[in-house]
Design an enzyme around this catalytic site. Structure first.
Site, PDB file in Angstrom:
ATOM      1  N   LYS A  18      46.272  26.911  39.073  1.00 43.81           N
ATOM      2  CA  LYS A  18      47.131  27.978  39.611  1.00 43.81           C
ATOM      3  C   LYS A  18      46.761  28.322  41.053  1.00 43.81           C
ATOM      4  CE  LYS A  18      46.217  31.050  36.455  1.00 43.81           C
ATOM      5  NZ  LYS A  18      45.256  30.315  35.600  1.00 43.81           N
ATOM      6  N   ARG A  93      49.117  38.685  31.894  1.00 46.11           N
ATOM      7  CA  ARG A  93      48.344  37.839  30.994  1.00 46.11           C
ATOM      8  C   ARG A  93      48.474  38.282  29.551  1.00 46.11           C
ATOM      9  NH1 ARG A  93      44.487  35.645  34.959  1.00 46.11           N
ATOM     10  NH2 ARG A  93      43.121  34.156  33.924  1.00 46.11           N
ATOM     11  N   ARG A 165      31.485  29.769  39.634  1.00 48.46           N
ATOM     12  CA  ARG A 165      32.010  31.062  39.178  1.00 48.46           C
ATOM     13  C   ARG A 165      31.306  31.432  37.871  1.00 48.46           C
ATOM     14  NH1 ARG A 165      38.535  30.870  39.206  1.00 48.46           N
ATOM     15  NH2 ARG A 165      38.133  31.873  37.227  1.00 48.46           N
TER      16      ARG A 165
HETATM   17  P1  ADP Z   1      41.498  31.467  35.340  1.00 47.57           P
HETATM   18  O1  ADP Z   1      42.981  31.510  35.169  1.00 47.57           O
HETATM   19  O2  ADP Z   1      40.987  30.185  35.884  1.00 47.57           O
HETATM   20  O3  ADP Z   1      40.757  31.909  34.079  1.00 47.57           O
HETATM   21  P2  ADP Z   1      41.481  33.771  37.212  1.00 47.57           P
HETATM   22  O4  ADP Z   1      40.783  33.659  38.510  1.00 47.57           O
HETATM   23  O5  ADP Z   1      42.970  33.895  37.232  1.00 47.57           O
HETATM   24  O6  ADP Z   1      40.998  32.504  36.412  1.00 47.57           O
HETATM   25  O7  ADP Z   1      40.900  35.020  36.383  1.00 47.57           O
HETATM   26  C1  ADP Z   1      39.516  35.194  36.177  1.00 47.57           C
HETATM   27  C2  ADP Z   1      39.258  36.359  35.219  1.00 47.57           C
HETATM   28  O8  ADP Z   1      39.751  37.581  35.789  1.00 47.57           O
HETATM   29  C3  ADP Z   1      39.916  36.289  33.856  1.00 47.57           C
HETATM   30  O9  ADP Z   1      39.208  35.471  32.939  1.00 47.57           O
HETATM   31  C4  ADP Z   1      39.907  37.779  33.454  1.00 47.57           C
HETATM   32  O10 ADP Z   1      38.634  38.192  33.007  1.00 47.57           O
HETATM   33  C5  ADP Z   1      40.195  38.477  34.765  1.00 47.57           C
HETATM   34  N1  ADP Z   1      41.654  38.718  34.945  1.00 47.57           N
HETATM   35  C6  ADP Z   1      42.434  38.186  35.930  1.00 47.57           C
HETATM   36  N2  ADP Z   1      43.709  38.591  35.792  1.00 47.57           N
HETATM   37  C7  ADP Z   1      43.742  39.390  34.693  1.00 47.57           C
HETATM   38  C8  ADP Z   1      44.773  40.102  34.016  1.00 47.57           C
HETATM   39  N3  ADP Z   1      46.044  40.065  34.431  1.00 47.57           N
HETATM   40  N4  ADP Z   1      44.435  40.810  32.897  1.00 47.57           N
HETATM   41  C9  ADP Z   1      43.179  40.863  32.459  1.00 47.57           C
HETATM   42  N5  ADP Z   1      42.158  40.218  33.041  1.00 47.57           N
HETATM   43  C10 ADP Z   1      42.426  39.483  34.153  1.00 47.57           C
END
Ligand code: ADP
Length: 220
Positions: A18, A93, A165
Site C-alpha cells: 500500500k 480498517r 519496524r
Molecule cells: P500494514 O498495513 O503494513 O500493517 P500500516 O503502516 O498501515 O501497516 O499500519 C501499522 C499499524 O498501525 C497497524 O498494524 C495498526 O496497529 C495501526 N493502524 C494503522 N491504521 C489503523 C486504523 N485505521 N485503525 C486501527 N489501527 C491502525
C-alpha cells in the site's frame, strides 16, 4: 487522465504494498495521501501521547481503538478543501471506521469514488514483511527488502539507516495477518455492496500493480 478530485481508499493486507503504491499515486495524481500507519509512526518518533499509545499496539500487531483512529482521520479530512483529491492508506480498517467515514463524507456533501483492494497470498506477505526494512533519515521513510542489494546499498551510501519496524518482528507479522482477515477483510463485502470495490493482484512488480490501479482510476 481524470480532472475531477478523486477520493480513493487503498486497502490490502500487510505487505501488499500500500505505501509503495500510494507514493506513486501521490506523484501521478497530486493527491493528498493520508497514511494512518505512517502518521502513527511519526507520533511514536515525536513521543506524543498518541505515539505512546500506538507503540503499545505496534508491539502486539493489533489495531488501535476505532474512536481514536476516527478522530485522527476526521481531523485531517476536514482540513482538506472540497476540490482536493485524497487517498486513504490504512483507513478504514474496520466496519465501524467505514461507517464513520461514510457519515463524515455525507456531512461534507462528498463521497468515496473507489476502493482499491490489493490482494496477496499470506506466503508472499510473510516473505515481504520478514525482509522489509525502513530506510530512515532521507526524508520520508520508505520500505525496501533486504534481498534488494541495490536499494540497501543506496540507502546506506546516502546516509540513511535501515530500521526494522517493530510490527515487522516475525511473531507480530502473523498476528497482523490474522487481524486483517478478521477485522479488515469484512470491509471488502461492505464496499462490494456499495459497488465501489476493485480488486487487483499485488503479486506482481510495483510498476505493473500501479498500471492496473491507474486503469481503474482513469476509468472513473
Ligand atoms: P500494514 O498495513 O503494513 O500493517 P500500516 O503502516 O498501515 O501497516 O499500519 C501499522 C499499524 O498501525 C497497524 O498494524 C495498526 O496497529 C495501526 N493502524 C494503522 N491504521 C489503523 C486504523 N485505521 N485503525 C486501527 N489501527 C491502525
Amino acid at each position: 487522465m481524470t480532472t475531477q478530485p478523486l477520493h480513493i481508499i487503498l486497502m490490502g493486507a500487510p505487505g501488499a504494498g500500500k505505501s509503495t503504491q500510494s507514493r506513486m499515486l501521490k506523484a501521478r495524481y497530486q493527491m493528498n495521501v493520508l497514511a494512518t500507519g505512517q502518521m502513527l509512526r511519526d507520533e511514536v518518533t515525536k513521543q506524543t501521547a498518541l505515539g505512546l499509545l500506538a507503540d503499545s499496539y505496534f508491539q502486539r500487531g493489533t489495531l488501535l481503538p476505532d474512536d481514536v483512529m476516527i478522530a485522527v482521520i476526521t481531523e485531517r479530512l476536514i482540513h482538506l478543501t472540497k476540490n482536493q483529491s485524497f487517498l486513504l492508506d490504512g483507513f478504514p480498517r474496520t466496519v465501524v471506521q467505514a461507517e464513520a467515514l461514510d457519515q463524515l463524507m455525507q456531512r461534507q456533501g462528498d463521497a468515496i469514488d473507489a476502493v482499491i483492494s490489493l490482494s496477496l497470498s499470506d506466503q508472499e506477505a510473510v516473505r515481504r514483511l520478514g525482509g522489509r526494512r525502513m530506510c530512515e533519515g532521507l526524508g520520508e521513510p520508505f520500505p525496501l527488502h533486504i534481498d534488494d542489494k541495490t536499494s540497501v546499498e543506496a540507502c546506506v551510501r546516502l546516509g540513511g539507516r535501515l530500521v526494522t519496524r517493530p510490527d515487522d518482528e516475525p511473531h507480530v507479522i502473523l498476528e497482523r495477518l490474522r487481524v486483517y482477515e478478521e477485522e479488515t477483510a469484512p470491509l471488502l463485502d461492505y464496499y462490494q455492496h456499495q459497488g465501489l470495490l476493485h480488486t487487483i493482484s499485488a503479486e506482481g512488480k510495483p510498476e505493473s500493480v500501479q498500471e492496473q490501479i491507474v486503469q481503474v482510476l482513469d476509468g472513473i
